[in-house]
Design an enzyme around this catalytic site. Structure first.
Site, PDB file in Angstrom:
ATOM      1  N   ASP A  30       0.951  -1.443   0.063  1.00  0.00           N
ATOM      2  CA  ASP A  30      -0.333  -0.072   0.060  1.00  0.00           C
ATOM      3  C   ASP A  30       0.987   1.287   0.088  1.00  0.00           C
ATOM      4  O   ASP A  30       2.191   1.431   0.943  1.00  0.00           O
ATOM      5  CB  ASP A  30      -0.836  -0.087   1.719  1.00  0.00           C
ATOM      6  CG  ASP A  30      -2.234   0.201   1.272  1.00  0.00           C
ATOM      7  OD1 ASP A  30      -3.259   0.923   0.472  1.00  0.00           O
ATOM      8  OD2 ASP A  30      -2.104   2.104   1.742  1.00  0.00           O
ATOM      9  N   ILE A  31       0.844   1.885  -0.931  1.00  0.00           N
ATOM     10  CA  ILE A  31       1.390   3.676  -0.863  1.00  0.00           C
ATOM     11  C   ILE A  31       0.839   4.263   0.047  1.00  0.00           C
ATOM     12  O   ILE A  31      -0.107   4.454   0.937  1.00  0.00           O
ATOM     13  CB  ILE A  31       1.397   4.008  -1.574  1.00  0.00           C
ATOM     14  CG1 ILE A  31       1.116   3.046  -3.565  1.00  0.00           C
ATOM     15  CG2 ILE A  31       2.242   5.595  -2.365  1.00  0.00           C
ATOM     16  CD1 ILE A  31       0.531   4.000  -4.529  1.00  0.00           C
ATOM     17  N   GLU A  73      -4.929   2.373  -3.168  1.00  0.00           N
ATOM     18  CA  GLU A  73      -3.536   2.772  -3.789  1.00  0.00           C
ATOM     19  C   GLU A  73      -3.105   0.982  -3.353  1.00  0.00           C
ATOM     20  O   GLU A  73      -1.764   1.036  -2.984  1.00  0.00           O
ATOM     21  CB  GLU A  73      -3.098   3.553  -3.395  1.00  0.00           C
ATOM     22  CG  GLU A  73      -3.159   3.095  -1.255  1.00  0.00           C
ATOM     23  CD  GLU A  73      -4.434   3.866  -0.474  1.00  0.00           C
ATOM     24  OE1 GLU A  73      -4.278   4.218   0.090  1.00  0.00           O
ATOM     25  OE2 GLU A  73      -5.538   4.435  -1.607  1.00  0.00           O
TER      26      GLU A  73
END
Length: 157
Positions: A30-31, A73
């Site tokens: 996950d960003i 994301e």
């Protein structure tokens, strides 16, 4: 690849892993602070960042690995024939590779990090449902975030 393709391929690879008594690892990442990037630079910039990140990770993975956008994301990588120690080495390679990248957004250089989680099934480590594998990898991502982000966490299934 998209979420639906990910689900289909995870099912296929889990069946293959069980049938041949082979390892299979799953990575979620996950960003970190993606909402802040979208809020600061706009959604087009966020989309550009997602594409740049996917291209970067695609250059790191093996040809046999399957990279897919899981949602928002969050991305997933299905890793056939990968045991726990291989998973840990690979996840760290992805983390460092992303950490070293920068993206130019409207004249601003944006640094990116990811929180990574992963798990493994295989000989002696089995699950009945792919959701168990997904849940372990997803929980590992949250643990990485809780422990400061930009790190990898392994959780057993």
């Amino acid at each position: 690849y998209n979420h639906r393709y990910f689900q289909e391929m995870l099912e296929t690879e889990m069946e293959r892993s069980q049938r041949h008594s082979r390892f299979l690892s799953l990575v979620f990442f996950d960003i970190d602070h993606f909402k802040k990037i979208n809020d600061s630079y706009g959604h087009l910039a966020g989309d550009f960042l997602l594409k740049s990140l996917a291209n970067r990770v695609a250059k790191i993975i093996r040809a046999s690995d399957i990279l897919a956008r899981y949602g928002g994301e969050e991305f997933a990588i299905i890793m056939p024939e990968t045991n726990t120690s291989g998973l840990k080495v690979f996840a760290e390679r992805v983390r460092r590779g992303v950490e070293q990248m920068t993206v130019d957004v409207d004249g601003h250089t944006v640094a990116v990090t990811v929180s990574i989680g992963g798990t493994t099934v295989g000989p002696g480590i089995s699950v009945d449902d792919k959701q168990d594998l997904i849940q372990a990898a997803d929980l590992a991502v949250y643990q990485s975030k809780d422990e400061g982000r930009n790190k990898f966490t392994y959780l057993s299934v």
